[in-house]
Write a protein that holds these residues in place. Structure first.
Motif, short mmCIF file in Angstrom:
data_model
loop_
_atom_site.label_atom_id
_atom_site.label_comp_id
_atom_site.label_asym_id
_atom_site.label_seq_id
_atom_site.Cartn_x
_atom_site.Cartn_y
_atom_site.Cartn_z
N ASP A 77 18.23 -86.06 -16.20
CA ASP A 77 18.19 -87.01 -17.33
C ASP A 77 18.55 -88.41 -16.86
N ARG A 78 19.57 -88.50 -16.01
CA ARG A 78 19.99 -89.82 -15.49
C ARG A 78 18.88 -90.45 -14.66
N ALA A 92 16.01 -91.59 -16.89
CA ALA A 92 16.43 -92.76 -17.67
C ALA A 92 16.39 -94.03 -16.81
N GLU A 93 16.80 -93.91 -15.54
CA GLU A 93 16.77 -95.09 -14.67
C GLU A 93 15.34 -95.56 -14.41
N ARG A 100 12.75 -95.02 -16.39
CA ARG A 100 12.23 -95.54 -17.65
C ARG A 100 12.82 -96.91 -18.01
N ALA A 101 13.98 -97.24 -17.45
CA ALA A 101 14.60 -98.55 -17.72
C ALA A 101 14.00 -99.66 -16.86
N LEU A 102 13.21 -99.30 -15.85
CA LEU A 102 12.61 -100.32 -15.00
C LEU A 102 11.58 -101.13 -15.79
N ALA A 103 11.59 -102.41 -15.57
CA ALA A 103 10.55 -103.25 -16.17
C ALA A 103 9.23 -102.98 -15.47
N ALA A 113 14.68 -98.40 -6.44
CA ALA A 113 15.50 -97.71 -7.45
C ALA A 113 15.93 -96.33 -6.95
N ALA A 116 7.66 -89.64 -15.65
CA ALA A 116 8.30 -90.97 -15.69
C ALA A 116 7.69 -91.90 -14.64
N HIS A 142 5.51 -95.32 -15.37
CA HIS A 142 5.83 -96.62 -14.77
C HIS A 142 4.59 -97.23 -14.10
#
Length: 191
Positions: free
Chosen positions: A63-64, A67-68, A70-73, A88, A129, A133
């Motif tokens: 999950d972590r 989430a990382e 998915r948080a990337l622009a 990342a 994910a 991206h």
């Protein structure tokens, strides 16, 4: 008697933090419980057994990781997206999650449960994910999935070499090469 789901979640997070530092190999409930400030009996109260605890830790780490990503622009193109994903994936927190995944995957290859099923589940979420991206960075969905197969296989292989020298020029060169290849697969470059 119903279990305290809040306490279970807290223990899962703390156990994940511990395993990310110390790894899965040799994991024993008593020392883990001591490190978490509880008892092995309390761990067994909140988790159905060591396998349930390990599966929960692997899911939490997954999950972590997801989430990382998915948080990337979005990146300006697939080539840059792959380079950003590598940066990342090798940063401290996500790097630890990736090493845990590699460790669990190796155990899963032996058919050991819960590793085999949890790794398969985590891998599907991770690949989705990464593909999302690449799509956000300009790839078409079909080509993104193909590019991710190349990128993910390379990243996992490189994870095995990282302890030797994570800043190796050879590793950086391979990442640049796979970024260029992924751009070609995604229709954003030439062979």
């Amino acid at each position: 008697m119903p279990r305290d789901t809040t306490r279970r979640a807290e223990l899962a997070e703390a156990a994940t933090d511990h395993v990310l530092v110390h790894g899965l190999i040799g994991l024993s409930l008593r020392p883990l419980a001591e490190a978490l400030g509880t008892s092995d009996r309390m761990l067994l109260y909140h988790f159905a057994g060591k396998d349930d605890l390990v599966a929960t830790v692997l899911r939490t780490a997954s999950d972590r990781s997801v989430a990382e990503v998915r948080a990337l622009a979005p990146s300006p193109g697939v080539r840059r997206a792959v380079l950003d994903l590598w940066r990342a994936a090798t940063a401290e927190q996500l790097g630890r999650c990736q090493r845990l995944y590699v460790e669990a995957a190796a155990l899963g290859l032996l058919g050991r449960e819960p590793y085999a099923s949890v790794v398969a589940e985590a891998n599907e979420r991770w690949v989705r994910a990464l593909a999302d991206h690449l799509v956000a960075s300009g790839a078409r969905r079909r080509e993104a999935r193909r590019a991710v197969a190349l990128v993910d296989a390379t990243f996992m292989g490189l994870q095995l070499d990282l302890p030797l020298d994570p800043t190796s020029p050879a590793i950086r060169r391979v990442v640049r090469d796979v970024a260029a290849a992924a751009a070609v697969v995604a229709g954003q470059g030439s062979a």
